[in-house]
Design a protein around this motif. Structure first.
Motif, PDB file in Angstrom:
ATOM      1  N   SER A   1       1.542   4.232  18.300  1.00  0.00           N
ATOM      2  CA  SER A   1       0.128   4.078  18.602  1.00  0.00           C
ATOM      3  C   SER A   1      -0.850   3.480  17.696  1.00  0.00           C
ATOM      4  N   GLU A   2      -1.953   2.747  18.256  1.00  0.00           N
ATOM      5  CA  GLU A   2      -2.907   2.083  17.021  1.00  0.00           C
ATOM      6  C   GLU A   2      -3.367   2.970  16.194  1.00  0.00           C
ATOM      7  N   ALA A   3      -3.608   4.305  16.567  1.00  0.00           N
ATOM      8  CA  ALA A   3      -4.361   5.237  15.756  1.00  0.00           C
ATOM      9  C   ALA A   3      -3.435   5.761  14.491  1.00  0.00           C
ATOM     10  N   GLU A   4      -2.186   5.670  14.874  1.00  0.00           N
ATOM     11  CA  GLU A   4      -0.978   5.764  14.047  1.00  0.00           C
ATOM     12  C   GLU A   4      -0.924   4.930  13.047  1.00  0.00           C
ATOM     13  N   ILE A   5      -0.847   3.797  13.274  1.00  0.00           N
ATOM     14  CA  ILE A   5      -0.612   2.532  12.621  1.00  0.00           C
ATOM     15  C   ILE A   5      -1.943   2.413  11.716  1.00  0.00           C
ATOM     16  N   ALA A   6      -3.313   2.626  12.087  1.00  0.00           N
ATOM     17  CA  ALA A   6      -4.266   2.517  11.218  1.00  0.00           C
ATOM     18  C   ALA A   6      -4.202   3.618  10.243  1.00  0.00           C
ATOM     19  N   ARG A   7      -3.666   4.877  10.529  1.00  0.00           N
ATOM     20  CA  ARG A   7      -3.376   5.849   9.527  1.00  0.00           C
ATOM     21  C   ARG A   7      -2.418   5.500   8.522  1.00  0.00           C
ATOM     22  N   GLN A   8      -1.554   4.655   8.958  1.00  0.00           N
ATOM     23  CA  GLN A   8      -0.382   4.321   7.728  1.00  0.00           C
ATOM     24  C   GLN A   8      -1.167   3.160   7.077  1.00  0.00           C
ATOM     25  N   ARG A   9      -2.006   2.457   7.537  1.00  0.00           N
ATOM     26  CA  ARG A   9      -2.486   1.302   6.849  1.00  0.00           C
ATOM     27  C   ARG A   9      -3.738   1.697   5.660  1.00  0.00           C
ATOM     28  N   ARG A  10      -3.964   2.958   5.638  1.00  0.00           N
ATOM     29  CA  ARG A  10      -4.767   3.447   4.763  1.00  0.00           C
ATOM     30  C   ARG A  10      -4.085   3.405   3.343  1.00  0.00           C
ATOM     31  N   GLU A  11      -2.859   3.439   3.379  1.00  0.00           N
ATOM     32  CA  GLU A  11      -2.415   3.732   2.155  1.00  0.00           C
ATOM     33  C   GLU A  11      -1.647   2.571   1.823  1.00  0.00           C
ATOM     34  N   ILE A  12      -2.071   1.470   2.313  1.00  0.00           N
ATOM     35  CA  ILE A  12      -1.477   0.125   1.761  1.00  0.00           C
ATOM     36  C   ILE A  12      -2.753  -0.793   1.803  1.00  0.00           C
ATOM     37  N   GLY A  13      -2.935  -1.198   0.366  1.00  0.00           N
ATOM     38  CA  GLY A  13      -4.056  -2.000   0.205  1.00  0.00           C
ATOM     39  C   GLY A  13      -3.654  -3.481   0.327  1.00  0.00           C
ATOM     40  N   PHE A  14      -4.467  -4.312   0.711  1.00  0.00           N
ATOM     41  CA  PHE A  14      -3.844  -5.879   1.004  1.00  0.00           C
ATOM     42  C   PHE A  14      -4.913  -6.824   0.498  1.00  0.00           C
ATOM     43  N   VAL A  15      -4.619  -7.597  -0.600  1.00  0.00           N
ATOM     44  CA  VAL A  15      -5.742  -8.485  -1.053  1.00  0.00           C
ATOM     45  C   VAL A  15      -5.154  -9.870  -0.463  1.00  0.00           C
ATOM     46  N   PHE A  16      -6.164 -10.575  -0.039  1.00  0.00           N
ATOM     47  CA  PHE A  16      -5.976 -11.793   0.764  1.00  0.00           C
ATOM     48  C   PHE A  16      -6.306 -13.109  -0.029  1.00  0.00           C
ATOM     49  N   GLN A  17      -5.811 -14.126   0.359  1.00  0.00           N
ATOM     50  CA  GLN A  17      -6.149 -15.153  -0.540  1.00  0.00           C
ATOM     51  C   GLN A  17      -7.559 -15.630  -0.468  1.00  0.00           C
TER      52      GLN A  17
END
Length: 274
Positions: free
Chosen positions: A101-117
């Protein structure tokens, strides 16, 4: 999508890592964009606290692999666990993977920082407002608390005096340091950096790399796509070489950068190191 059926040779794919909890465990990952096989049977493990630098030519699949790690791109085959959980998918009783689900994917992304170019800061918000936005909206942190944390993080990246500045008033290096602070504000367990210095003028690269070095020394788990070989040599626990959608070589920096075994790695390094 079906689970991968084999585990590739650890010496080739770089799946051997330090003892400890795995932050990333990917096995047999495939990704297509139309007929283009962007990731071809990629397997990689990253231990918590480990710093892995991914190198390779443009188009080798490095950025796509990072984007799969927080489900900005869907994998088409294989298994990918981040922080001990399938990312973007859940497994049914028959072992089949279905998108979560989108809600679960969003929850997982909270623990992953992403720094873009290219920073991706909101131009109408100040530095501290950019940093505080996600904790308030996503983690429901009190605004005052989020702003206090934003100021602490700005001080950590050497920008305490820029908290009221808008992105347009900052240099490229300063904007990228704000972007790093913004990612840290979510208190991630894993940080992903996608060519974080490639859009910067040469004199600004050092200030961003200094922040990344400090994060590494503090024990942050980091996967870094970069052409900064000095950073890879001095900070990485492991260097991973990708080419044509595959991991072709992996090992300690001294081994991969100074004595590469694969001829494609040798050819690539002959261009970027000289």
């Amino acid at each position: 999508m079906t689970p991968a059926g084999k585990t590739p040779d650890a010496d080739v794919e770089g799946t051997q890592s330090r003892a400890g909890t795995l932050a990333v465990e990917g096995t047999g990952i495939h990704k297509w964009f139309g007929p283009h096989h962007v990731l071809d049977d990629v397997s990689l493990q990253v231990a918590s606290g480990e710093v892995v630098v991914i190198i390779g030519p443009s188009g080798s699949g490095k950025t796509t692999l990072l984007r799969c790690l927080n489900h900005l791109e869907r994998i088409d085959r294989g298994r990918l666990l981040v922080n001990g959980h399938l990312i973007g998918y859940r497994e049914n009783a028959r072992g089949e993977l279905r998108e979560d689900s989108e809600a679960e994917i969003a929850r997982q992304r909270r623990e992953i920082g992403f720094v873009f170019q290219h920073f991706n800061l909101f131009p109408h918000l100040t530095a501290e407002q950019n940093i505080a936005l996600a904790p308030v909206r996503v983690r429901k942190a009190p605004r005052a608390q989020a702003l206090d944390e934003a100021r602490r993080l700005l001080a950590r990246v050497g920008l305490d005096d820029k908290r009221g500045s808008f992105p347009g008033q900052l240099s490229g290096g300063q904007r990228q340091r704000v972007a790093i602070a913004r990612a840290l504000a979510m208190r991630p367990r894993l940080m992903l950096f996608d060519e974080a210095t490639s859009a910067l003028d040469p004199e600004m690269v050092g200030e961003v790399l200094a922040v990344m070095r400090e994060l590494a020394s503090d024990g942050m788990t980091m996967i870094v796509v970069s052409h900064e070989m000095g950073f890879a040599r001095g900070v990485a626990d492991r260097v991973v070489m990708m080419d044509a959608g595959r991991i072709i070589e992996a090992g300690p920096p001294a081994q991969v950068l100074d004595s590469p075994a694969h001829e494609r790695t040798q050819a690539f390094l002959s261009k970027v190191l000289h």
